[in-house]
Design a protein around this motif. Structure first.
Motif, PDB file in Angstrom:
ATOM      1  N   ASP A 169      -7.124  -1.976   2.364  1.00 43.94           N
ATOM      2  CA  ASP A 169      -6.226  -3.137   2.461  1.00 43.94           C
ATOM      3  C   ASP A 169      -6.916  -4.364   3.059  1.00 43.94           C
ATOM      4  O   ASP A 169      -6.337  -5.447   3.100  1.00 43.94           O
ATOM      5  CB  ASP A 169      -5.014  -2.794   3.333  1.00 43.94           C
ATOM      6  CG  ASP A 169      -4.255  -1.587   2.826  1.00 43.94           C
ATOM      7  OD1 ASP A 169      -4.232  -1.386   1.592  1.00 43.94           O
ATOM      8  OD2 ASP A 169      -3.698  -0.838   3.646  1.00 43.94           O
ATOM      9  N   ASP A 217       0.857  -1.185   0.000  1.00 40.28           N
ATOM     10  CA  ASP A 217       0.000   0.000   0.000  1.00 40.28           C
ATOM     11  C   ASP A 217       0.903   1.248   0.000  1.00 40.28           C
ATOM     12  O   ASP A 217       2.063   1.181   0.408  1.00 40.28           O
ATOM     13  CB  ASP A 217      -0.860  -0.053   1.272  1.00 40.28           C
ATOM     14  CG  ASP A 217      -1.589   1.246   1.530  1.00 40.28           C
ATOM     15  OD1 ASP A 217      -2.294   1.713   0.616  1.00 40.28           O
ATOM     16  OD2 ASP A 217      -1.442   1.800   2.639  1.00 40.28           O
ATOM     17  N   ASP A 221      -1.977  -0.698   5.872  1.00 44.05           N
ATOM     18  CA  ASP A 221      -2.416  -0.055   7.117  1.00 44.05           C
ATOM     19  C   ASP A 221      -3.910   0.296   7.172  1.00 44.05           C
ATOM     20  O   ASP A 221      -4.407   0.656   8.233  1.00 44.05           O
ATOM     21  CB  ASP A 221      -1.632   1.246   7.339  1.00 44.05           C
ATOM     22  CG  ASP A 221      -2.110   2.362   6.422  1.00 44.05           C
ATOM     23  OD1 ASP A 221      -2.362   2.093   5.233  1.00 44.05           O
ATOM     24  OD2 ASP A 221      -2.276   3.502   6.899  1.00 44.05           O
ATOM     25  N   GLY A 222      -4.612   0.260   6.030  1.00 42.12           N
ATOM     26  CA  GLY A 222      -5.928   0.921   6.052  1.00 42.12           C
ATOM     27  C   GLY A 222      -7.104   0.122   5.520  1.00 42.12           C
ATOM     28  O   GLY A 222      -7.039  -1.091   5.306  1.00 42.12           O
ATOM     29  N   ASP A 232      -0.291   5.049   0.801  1.00 47.33           N
ATOM     30  CA  ASP A 232      -0.573   6.064   1.820  1.00 47.33           C
ATOM     31  C   ASP A 232      -0.551   5.512   3.235  1.00 47.33           C
ATOM     32  O   ASP A 232      -1.278   4.568   3.551  1.00 47.33           O
ATOM     33  CB  ASP A 232      -1.943   6.701   1.550  1.00 47.33           C
ATOM     34  CG  ASP A 232      -1.868   7.667   0.391  1.00 47.33           C
ATOM     35  OD1 ASP A 232      -1.251   8.728   0.565  1.00 47.33           O
ATOM     36  OD2 ASP A 232      -2.392   7.352  -0.692  1.00 47.33           O
ATOM     37  N   GLY A 233       0.293   6.097   4.068  1.00 44.67           N
ATOM     38  CA  GLY A 233       0.385   5.657   5.462  1.00 44.67           C
ATOM     39  C   GLY A 233       1.220   4.401   5.623  1.00 44.67           C
ATOM     40  O   GLY A 233       1.439   3.931   6.736  1.00 44.67           O
ATOM     41  N   THR A 234       1.672   3.830   4.499  1.00 48.47           N
ATOM     42  CA  THR A 234       2.511   2.631   4.529  1.00 48.47           C
ATOM     43  C   THR A 234       3.907   2.997   4.028  1.00 48.47           C
ATOM     44  O   THR A 234       4.874   2.957   4.786  1.00 48.47           O
ATOM     45  CB  THR A 234       1.878   1.502   3.694  1.00 48.47           C
ATOM     46  OG1 THR A 234       0.615   1.143   4.281  1.00 48.47           O
ATOM     47  CG2 THR A 234       2.763   0.279   3.633  1.00 48.47           C
TER      48      THR A 234
END
Ligand SMILES: [Mg+2]
Ligand SMILES: [Zn+2]
Length: 221
Positions: free
Chosen positions: A176, A14, A172-173, A16-18
């Motif tokens: 996912d 992933d 993370d989200g 974003d945020g990963t």
């Protein structure tokens, strides 16, 4: 090498945020969209994800040049990711970035950090001056648990699974979740970790890419 990952494997990651420390879309919306309509937590509800996300992005007024500068200037690479990328390349492990975000920003961001040999599977933003429209990668009804998700990580997973013995997923989200229930090995943090725990899905918690490198590559490199 971690037990169970003998043979060849590919890694889907992933964005974003990963790969990034913050979610680029959350930050973009925080900066450019009025608080009354920007609550991204609505993604959790039963709304059609593509319509909701498309509607939200249409509220953002920004040119493509400013968008790319925003990504390049405001977003930071996750700790250990570059080293992780180099190790995976050295071992010839196929890597793909699978993102519900946008190729327009992902490609220049990764290039800025010297990361170019990776497949990028993401949606695209179409700009008409400062008006945004999302061109979704997929349009398949009920492809996964959030309905029609726009860029289905499960469909990408299935293609990679045909070409490799095993597929590892890192995320993370919310986008996912579906792929995390299928992948051979899942690294999860934040919301995805909570989801996996709540649903008894096997996963390895992670904080940065050094953790993941140690587990996946160990002393091999
Ligand atoms: Mg994410
Ligand atoms: Zn899907």
């Amino acid at each position: 090498m971690i037990k169970g990952l003998e043979g060849n494997f590919a890694i889907l990651i992933d964005f974003d945020g990963t790969i990034t420390k913050r979610d680029t879309n959350d930050l973009l919306v925080e900066r450019y969209v009025d608080p009354s309509i920007r609550d991204l937590s609505q993604r959790d509800g039963g709304v059609n994800f593509m319509e909701y996300f498309g509607g939200l992005m249409s509220k953002v007024k920004i040119t493509e040049e400013d968008y790319i500068n925003f990504i390049l200037n405001e977003i930071q690479l996750a700790d250990g990711f570059y080293e992780f990328y180099l190790k995976a390349r050295k071992l010839n492990i196929p890597l793909a970035v699978v993102s519900g975000g946008f190729e327009n920003g992902i490609r220049p961001f990764l290039k800025k950090h010297g990361i170019e040999e990776v497949e990028i599977l993401a949606n695209r933003l179409k700009f008409d001056k400062d008006n945004l429209r999302i061109e979704f990668y997929h349009n398949k009804a009920d492809c996964c648990d959030i309905g029609n998700c726009g860029n289905c990580k499960v469909l990408h997973y299935e293609r990679y699974k045909k070409e490799n013995d095993k597929v590892v997923f890192i995320g993370d989200g919310i986008t996912d979740r579906a792929v995390a229930s299928k992948a051979d090995l899942v690294f999860a943090k934040d919301g995805l970790l909570r989801y996996c725990k709540a649903n008894n899905l096997a996963c390895i918690p992670w904080k940065d890419f050094d953790d993941i490198s140690n587990i996946l590559f160990g002393s091999k490199i």
